[in-house]
Design a protein around this motif. Structure first.
Motif, mmCIF file in Angstrom:
data_model
loop_
_atom_site.group_PDB
_atom_site.id
_atom_site.type_symbol
_atom_site.label_atom_id
_atom_site.label_comp_id
_atom_site.label_asym_id
_atom_site.label_seq_id
_atom_site.Cartn_x
_atom_site.Cartn_y
_atom_site.Cartn_z
ATOM 1 N N GLN A 152 1.543 5.272 1.218
ATOM 2 C CA GLN A 152 0.880 4.380 2.379
ATOM 3 C C GLN A 152 -0.087 3.604 1.882
ATOM 4 O O GLN A 152 -0.414 2.527 2.411
ATOM 5 C CB GLN A 152 0.515 5.546 3.429
ATOM 6 C CG GLN A 152 1.355 6.077 4.230
ATOM 7 C CD GLN A 152 0.941 6.904 5.044
ATOM 8 O OE1 GLN A 152 0.258 7.990 4.922
ATOM 9 N NE2 GLN A 152 1.273 6.818 6.621
ATOM 10 N N ARG A 153 -1.094 4.109 0.905
ATOM 11 C CA ARG A 153 -2.317 3.387 0.593
ATOM 12 C C ARG A 153 -1.921 1.921 -0.208
ATOM 13 O O ARG A 153 -2.742 1.058 0.061
ATOM 14 C CB ARG A 153 -3.151 4.237 -0.306
ATOM 15 C CG ARG A 153 -4.511 3.786 -0.645
ATOM 16 C CD ARG A 153 -5.232 4.809 -1.318
ATOM 17 N NE ARG A 153 -4.820 5.450 -2.717
ATOM 18 C CZ ARG A 153 -4.448 6.715 -2.845
ATOM 19 N NH1 ARG A 153 -4.375 7.689 -1.980
ATOM 20 N NH2 ARG A 153 -4.020 6.928 -4.032
ATOM 21 N N ASN A 154 -1.075 1.850 -1.046
ATOM 22 C CA ASN A 154 -0.848 0.801 -1.652
ATOM 23 C C ASN A 154 -0.056 -0.203 -0.798
ATOM 24 O O ASN A 154 -0.061 -1.413 -0.810
ATOM 25 C CB ASN A 154 0.405 1.033 -2.686
ATOM 26 C CG ASN A 154 -0.116 1.719 -3.850
ATOM 27 O OD1 ASN A 154 -1.553 1.774 -4.045
ATOM 28 N ND2 ASN A 154 0.411 2.574 -4.739
ATOM 29 N N GLU A 155 0.826 0.569 0.484
ATOM 30 C CA GLU A 155 1.592 -0.477 1.124
ATOM 31 C C GLU A 155 0.497 -1.165 2.226
ATOM 32 O O GLU A 155 0.766 -2.256 2.605
ATOM 33 C CB GLU A 155 2.709 0.205 2.154
ATOM 34 C CG GLU A 155 3.420 -0.435 3.168
ATOM 35 C CD GLU A 155 4.272 0.469 3.904
ATOM 36 O OE1 GLU A 155 5.051 -0.035 4.923
ATOM 37 O OE2 GLU A 155 4.498 1.422 3.538
ATOM 38 N N TYR A 156 -0.271 -0.512 2.812
ATOM 39 C CA TYR A 156 -1.443 -0.820 3.724
ATOM 40 C C TYR A 156 -2.471 -1.441 3.368
ATOM 41 O O TYR A 156 -2.978 -2.452 4.074
ATOM 42 C CB TYR A 156 -1.953 0.494 4.334
ATOM 43 C CG TYR A 156 -0.991 1.214 5.245
ATOM 44 C CD1 TYR A 156 0.429 1.259 5.349
ATOM 45 C CD2 TYR A 156 -1.409 1.848 6.610
ATOM 46 C CE1 TYR A 156 1.149 1.629 6.118
ATOM 47 C CE2 TYR A 156 -0.683 2.640 7.388
ATOM 48 C CZ TYR A 156 0.551 2.405 7.391
ATOM 49 O OH TYR A 156 1.592 3.050 8.186
ATOM 50 N N LEU A 157 -2.885 -1.343 2.101
ATOM 51 C CA LEU A 157 -3.985 -1.974 1.506
ATOM 52 C C LEU A 157 -3.991 -3.243 0.543
ATOM 53 O O LEU A 157 -4.867 -4.175 0.397
ATOM 54 C CB LEU A 157 -4.862 -1.085 0.786
ATOM 55 C CG LEU A 157 -5.312 0.286 1.690
ATOM 56 C CD1 LEU A 157 -6.208 1.246 0.873
ATOM 57 C CD2 LEU A 157 -6.021 -0.268 2.914
ATOM 58 N N LEU A 158 -2.818 -3.366 -0.132
ATOM 59 C CA LEU A 158 -2.761 -4.523 -0.923
ATOM 60 C C LEU A 158 -2.337 -5.710 -0.182
ATOM 61 O O LEU A 158 -1.155 -6.176 -0.429
ATOM 62 C CB LEU A 158 -1.806 -3.929 -2.248
ATOM 63 C CG LEU A 158 -2.089 -2.876 -2.709
ATOM 64 C CD1 LEU A 158 -1.157 -2.775 -4.124
ATOM 65 C CD2 LEU A 158 -3.477 -3.173 -3.520
ATOM 66 N N LYS A 159 -3.120 -6.280 0.600
ATOM 67 C CA LYS A 159 -2.735 -7.366 1.394
ATOM 68 C C LYS A 159 -3.838 -8.443 1.156
ATOM 69 O O LYS A 159 -5.141 -8.258 1.202
ATOM 70 C CB LYS A 159 -2.930 -6.954 2.992
ATOM 71 C CG LYS A 159 -1.780 -5.580 3.300
ATOM 72 C CD LYS A 159 -0.646 -6.116 3.328
ATOM 73 C CE LYS A 159 0.340 -4.799 3.677
ATOM 74 N NZ LYS A 159 1.973 -5.273 3.522
ATOM 75 N N LYS A 160 -3.433 -9.557 1.259
ATOM 76 C CA LYS A 160 -4.263 -10.771 1.548
ATOM 77 C C LYS A 160 -4.924 -10.694 2.836
ATOM 78 O O LYS A 160 -4.507 -10.187 3.774
ATOM 79 C CB LYS A 160 -3.475 -12.009 1.286
ATOM 80 C CG LYS A 160 -2.718 -12.211 -0.025
ATOM 81 C CD LYS A 160 -2.058 -13.476 -0.204
ATOM 82 C CE LYS A 160 -1.479 -13.622 -1.551
ATOM 83 N NZ LYS A 160 -0.541 -15.135 -1.690
#
Length: 283
Positions: A152-160
Protein backbone atom coordinates in the motif's frame (compact mmCIF):
# COMPACT_ATOMS: atom_id res chain seq x y z
CA UNK A 1 15.87 -18.93 21.49
CA UNK A 2 15.14 -18.93 17.77
CA UNK A 3 16.99 -15.65 17.21
CA UNK A 4 20.00 -14.08 18.86
CA UNK A 5 19.05 -10.49 18.04
CA UNK A 6 15.76 -8.64 17.59
CA UNK A 7 15.34 -5.04 16.44
CA UNK A 8 13.32 -2.95 16.79
CA UNK A 9 11.95 -4.30 20.04
CA UNK A 10 8.50 -2.83 20.82
CA UNK A 11 8.79 -0.67 23.91
CA UNK A 12 5.95 -2.52 25.64
CA UNK A 13 8.05 -5.72 25.53
CA UNK A 14 11.10 -4.27 27.27
CA UNK A 15 10.10 -5.40 30.77
CA UNK A 16 9.26 -8.92 29.59
CA UNK A 17 12.65 -9.27 27.90
CA UNK A 18 14.51 -7.86 30.90
CA UNK A 19 12.88 -10.51 33.08
CA UNK A 20 14.38 -13.27 30.92
CA UNK A 21 17.65 -14.32 32.48
CA UNK A 22 19.37 -15.20 29.20
CA UNK A 23 18.38 -12.04 27.33
CA UNK A 24 19.66 -8.48 27.30
CA UNK A 25 17.97 -5.22 26.34
CA UNK A 26 20.09 -2.59 24.59
CA UNK A 27 18.75 0.98 24.52
CA UNK A 28 20.82 3.53 22.61
CA UNK A 29 20.24 7.04 21.21
CA UNK A 30 19.15 7.36 17.60
CA UNK A 31 18.98 10.05 14.94
CA UNK A 32 15.56 8.85 13.79
CA UNK A 33 13.04 11.69 13.81
CA UNK A 34 9.33 10.87 13.78
CA UNK A 35 6.85 13.37 12.36
CA UNK A 36 3.61 13.83 10.45
CA UNK A 37 3.91 15.20 6.92
CA UNK A 38 1.12 17.47 5.67
CA UNK A 39 0.46 17.62 1.93
CA UNK A 40 0.96 21.28 1.05
CA UNK A 41 -0.76 20.86 -2.32
CA UNK A 42 -4.07 20.51 -0.44
CA UNK A 43 -5.78 23.88 0.21
CA UNK A 44 -6.31 23.30 3.92
CA UNK A 45 -2.59 22.72 4.53
CA UNK A 46 -1.43 25.66 2.43
CA UNK A 47 -2.23 27.99 5.32
CA UNK A 48 0.73 28.01 7.72
CA UNK A 49 -1.67 28.76 10.60
CA UNK A 50 -3.31 25.36 10.10
CA UNK A 51 0.05 23.61 10.11
CA UNK A 52 1.15 25.47 13.22
CA UNK A 53 -2.19 24.71 14.90
CA UNK A 54 -1.69 20.98 14.43
CA UNK A 55 1.77 21.25 15.99
CA UNK A 56 0.22 22.96 19.03
CA UNK A 57 -2.54 20.32 19.15
CA UNK A 58 -0.27 17.38 20.03
CA UNK A 59 0.95 16.65 23.55
CA UNK A 60 4.34 15.19 22.67
CA UNK A 61 5.26 14.36 26.28
CA UNK A 62 2.11 12.25 26.57
CA UNK A 63 2.88 10.63 23.21
CA UNK A 64 6.29 9.54 24.51
CA UNK A 65 4.61 7.83 27.47
CA UNK A 66 1.64 6.33 25.63
CA UNK A 67 3.30 5.03 22.45
CA UNK A 68 6.97 4.68 23.35
CA UNK A 69 6.81 3.78 27.07
CA UNK A 70 9.28 6.62 27.67
CA UNK A 71 11.83 5.42 25.08
CA UNK A 72 11.80 8.58 22.96
CA UNK A 73 12.60 12.27 23.27
CA UNK A 74 10.36 15.15 22.24
CA UNK A 75 11.56 16.69 18.95
CA UNK A 76 13.40 19.97 19.50
CA UNK A 77 14.23 20.76 15.89
CA UNK A 78 13.92 19.55 12.32
CA UNK A 79 16.54 16.87 13.04
CA UNK A 80 17.76 15.20 16.24
CA UNK A 81 20.39 17.35 17.92
CA UNK A 82 23.07 14.66 17.56
CA UNK A 83 22.96 15.20 13.78
CA UNK A 84 25.84 17.44 12.80
CA UNK A 85 24.74 21.10 12.32
CA UNK A 86 21.30 20.47 13.85
CA UNK A 87 20.10 23.27 16.14
CA UNK A 88 17.55 23.40 18.95
CA UNK A 89 14.41 25.34 17.98
CA UNK A 90 11.65 23.95 20.15
CA UNK A 91 9.84 21.86 21.09
CA UNK A 92 6.46 23.06 19.89
CA UNK A 93 4.48 23.47 23.13
CA UNK A 94 1.20 21.68 23.74
CA UNK A 95 -1.45 24.39 23.60
CA UNK A 96 -4.87 23.25 22.33
CA UNK A 97 -6.39 26.69 22.93
CA UNK A 98 -3.74 28.27 20.71
CA UNK A 99 -4.45 25.56 18.13
CA UNK A 100 -8.17 26.39 18.14
CA UNK A 101 -7.44 30.12 17.84
CA UNK A 102 -5.17 29.59 14.84
CA UNK A 103 -7.71 27.34 13.13
CA UNK A 104 -10.36 30.00 13.64
CA UNK A 105 -8.04 32.66 12.19
CA UNK A 106 -7.43 30.44 9.19
CA UNK A 107 -11.17 30.10 8.54
CA UNK A 108 -11.76 26.73 10.23
CA UNK A 109 -13.56 27.61 13.48
CA UNK A 110 -15.18 24.16 13.52
CA UNK A 111 -12.08 22.33 12.35
CA UNK A 112 -12.02 20.15 9.24
CA UNK A 113 -11.88 16.52 8.16
CA UNK A 114 -8.80 14.75 6.81
CA UNK A 115 -7.09 11.39 6.48
CA UNK A 116 -4.04 10.38 8.48
CA UNK A 117 -1.98 7.56 7.03
CA UNK A 118 0.90 5.72 8.66
CA UNK A 119 3.78 4.43 6.60
CA UNK A 120 3.97 1.45 8.99
CA UNK A 121 1.43 -1.00 10.40
CA UNK A 122 3.25 -2.24 13.51
CA UNK A 123 1.92 -1.89 17.05
CA UNK A 124 3.73 1.34 17.92
CA UNK A 125 2.63 3.09 14.73
CA UNK A 126 -0.98 2.06 15.36
CA UNK A 127 -0.80 3.52 18.88
CA UNK A 128 0.64 6.75 17.52
CA UNK A 129 -1.99 7.40 14.87
CA UNK A 130 -4.78 6.54 17.31
CA UNK A 131 -3.27 8.97 19.82
CA UNK A 132 -2.99 11.68 17.14
CA UNK A 133 -6.57 11.06 16.08
CA UNK A 134 -7.70 11.77 19.66
CA UNK A 135 -5.50 14.85 19.97
CA UNK A 136 -6.74 16.39 16.73
CA UNK A 137 -10.37 15.71 17.70
CA UNK A 138 -9.91 17.88 20.79
CA UNK A 139 -9.34 20.93 18.54
CA UNK A 140 -12.10 19.99 16.10
CA UNK A 141 -10.05 18.24 13.44
CA UNK A 142 -11.59 14.86 12.61
CA UNK A 143 -9.21 12.40 10.98
CA UNK A 144 -9.73 8.89 9.71
CA UNK A 145 -6.65 6.69 10.10
CA UNK A 146 -4.97 4.02 8.00
CA UNK A 147 -1.87 1.99 8.86
CA UNK A 148 -0.34 0.86 5.58
CA UNK A 149 1.59 -2.28 4.75
CA UNK A 150 4.51 -2.08 2.33
CA UNK A 151 2.53 -2.69 -0.86
CA UNK A 152 0.00 0.00 0.00
CA UNK A 153 2.79 2.39 0.93
CA UNK A 154 4.37 2.21 -2.51
CA UNK A 155 1.03 2.41 -4.29
CA UNK A 156 -0.27 5.35 -2.25
CA UNK A 157 2.85 7.47 -1.81
CA UNK A 158 4.91 7.29 -5.02
CA UNK A 159 2.80 9.98 -6.64
CA UNK A 160 3.53 13.22 -8.42
CA UNK A 161 1.99 16.26 -6.65
CA UNK A 162 -0.96 16.46 -9.03
CA UNK A 163 -1.82 12.78 -8.45
CA UNK A 164 -1.31 12.62 -4.67
CA UNK A 165 -4.34 11.77 -2.54
CA UNK A 166 -2.31 12.02 0.67
CA UNK A 167 -3.51 14.39 3.41
CA UNK A 168 -1.24 13.57 6.33
CA UNK A 169 1.39 10.85 6.78
CA UNK A 170 3.03 9.57 9.95
CA UNK A 171 6.60 8.84 8.91
CA UNK A 172 10.23 9.07 9.98
CA UNK A 173 13.67 9.90 8.64
CA UNK A 174 17.24 9.30 9.68
CA UNK A 175 20.33 10.94 8.20
CA UNK A 176 22.57 8.00 7.33
CA UNK A 177 25.51 10.40 6.92
CA UNK A 178 24.98 11.85 10.39
CA UNK A 179 25.02 15.34 8.81
CA UNK A 180 22.22 17.83 8.22
CA UNK A 181 22.16 17.82 4.41
CA UNK A 182 20.91 14.24 4.29
CA UNK A 183 18.47 14.95 7.11
CA UNK A 184 16.82 17.62 4.94
CA UNK A 185 17.47 17.19 1.21
CA UNK A 186 15.68 13.83 0.64
CA UNK A 187 12.56 14.88 2.55
CA UNK A 188 12.21 18.67 2.24
CA UNK A 189 13.94 19.79 -0.97
CA UNK A 190 11.86 20.63 -4.03
CA UNK A 191 14.00 18.21 -6.04
CA UNK A 192 12.84 15.36 -3.77
CA UNK A 193 9.14 15.33 -4.66
CA UNK A 194 7.86 11.76 -5.14
CA UNK A 195 8.39 9.55 -6.98
CA UNK A 196 11.96 10.85 -7.17
CA UNK A 197 12.37 11.37 -3.42
CA UNK A 198 10.58 11.26 -0.09
CA UNK A 199 9.23 14.81 0.22
CA UNK A 200 5.62 13.67 0.66
CA UNK A 201 4.74 17.11 2.04
CA UNK A 202 5.52 18.55 -1.39
CA UNK A 203 7.14 21.35 0.58
CA UNK A 204 8.92 23.80 -1.68
CA UNK A 205 10.77 26.84 -0.37
CA UNK A 206 13.37 28.46 -2.68
CA UNK A 207 15.26 29.78 0.36
CA UNK A 208 15.64 26.24 1.71
CA UNK A 209 16.72 24.87 -1.67
CA UNK A 210 19.29 27.65 -2.03
CA UNK A 211 20.58 27.09 1.50
CA UNK A 212 21.16 23.40 0.80
CA UNK A 213 23.09 24.35 -2.34
CA UNK A 214 25.13 27.06 -0.59
CA UNK A 215 26.01 24.86 2.38
CA UNK A 216 27.52 22.22 0.11
CA UNK A 217 29.55 24.95 -1.59
CA UNK A 218 31.71 25.73 1.43
CA UNK A 219 34.01 23.80 3.74
CA UNK A 220 34.12 26.69 6.22
CA UNK A 221 32.34 25.26 9.25
CA UNK A 222 31.32 28.65 10.61
CA UNK A 223 29.74 29.69 7.31
CA UNK A 224 28.07 26.31 6.87
CA UNK A 225 26.67 26.46 10.41
CA UNK A 226 25.19 29.91 9.80
CA UNK A 227 23.55 28.78 6.54
CA UNK A 228 22.10 25.67 8.12
CA UNK A 229 20.89 27.52 11.24
CA UNK A 230 18.88 30.00 9.17
CA UNK A 231 17.51 27.21 6.99
CA UNK A 232 16.33 25.19 9.99
CA UNK A 233 14.59 28.21 11.51
CA UNK A 234 12.79 28.80 8.21
CA UNK A 235 11.56 25.18 8.05
CA UNK A 236 10.53 25.20 11.72
CA UNK A 237 8.37 28.30 11.21
CA UNK A 238 6.94 26.99 7.93
CA UNK A 239 5.94 23.80 9.80
CA UNK A 240 5.48 21.43 6.84
CA UNK A 241 5.58 18.65 9.45
CA UNK A 242 4.11 18.04 12.87
CA UNK A 243 7.36 17.50 14.74
CA UNK A 244 6.90 14.62 17.19
CA UNK A 245 9.82 12.71 18.72
CA UNK A 246 13.29 11.34 18.26
CA UNK A 247 13.17 7.60 18.84
CA UNK A 248 15.57 5.60 20.95
CA UNK A 249 16.90 2.37 19.50
CA UNK A 250 15.66 -0.64 21.49
CA UNK A 251 16.97 -4.12 20.79
CA UNK A 252 16.83 -7.51 22.49
CA UNK A 253 19.71 -9.94 22.26
CA UNK A 254 21.00 -13.14 23.69
CA UNK A 255 23.64 -12.67 26.35
CA UNK A 256 25.72 -15.04 24.26
CA UNK A 257 25.99 -12.44 21.50
CA UNK A 258 28.77 -9.87 21.70
CA UNK A 259 30.07 -7.14 19.40
CA UNK A 260 26.79 -6.54 17.56
CA UNK A 261 25.81 -2.86 17.64
CA UNK A 262 23.07 -0.55 16.38
CA UNK A 263 24.32 2.65 14.82
CA UNK A 264 22.48 5.92 15.56
CA UNK A 265 20.82 5.74 12.11
CA UNK A 266 19.46 2.26 13.01
CA UNK A 267 21.88 0.39 10.75
CA UNK A 268 23.96 -2.50 12.16
CA UNK A 269 27.65 -2.91 12.87
CA UNK A 270 28.54 -6.58 13.26
CA UNK A 271 32.22 -6.59 12.30
CA UNK A 272 33.17 -7.72 15.81
CA UNK A 273 30.21 -10.05 16.37
CA UNK A 274 30.80 -13.29 18.22
CA UNK A 275 28.59 -15.90 19.82
CA UNK A 276 29.45 -17.85 22.97
CA UNK A 277 28.42 -21.48 23.39
CA UNK A 278 25.08 -21.65 25.23
CA UNK A 279 26.68 -23.59 28.07
CA UNK A 280 28.81 -20.54 29.00
CA UNK A 281 25.95 -18.06 29.24
CA UNK A 282 24.99 -17.14 32.79
CA UNK A 283 21.38 -16.13 33.49
Amino acid sequence: GEADYAFPLPSEQVKMVKDKGTLRVDVTPSIMLRFVEMNLTKPVFQDVRVRQALNYAVNKEALVKVAFAGYADVAEGIAPLSVDYAVKLGPWPYDPQKAKALLKEAGYPNGFEAELWSGYNHTTASKIIQFLQQQFAQVGVKVSILAMEAGQRNEYLLKKPEDAKLNMLYAGWSSSTGELDYAVRPVLATSSFPPRGSNESYYSNPAVDQALFNALGTTDREKKSAIYAQMQETIWKDAPWIFLVSEQNIAASSKALHGFYIQPDSSFNFEEASLEPASLVKP
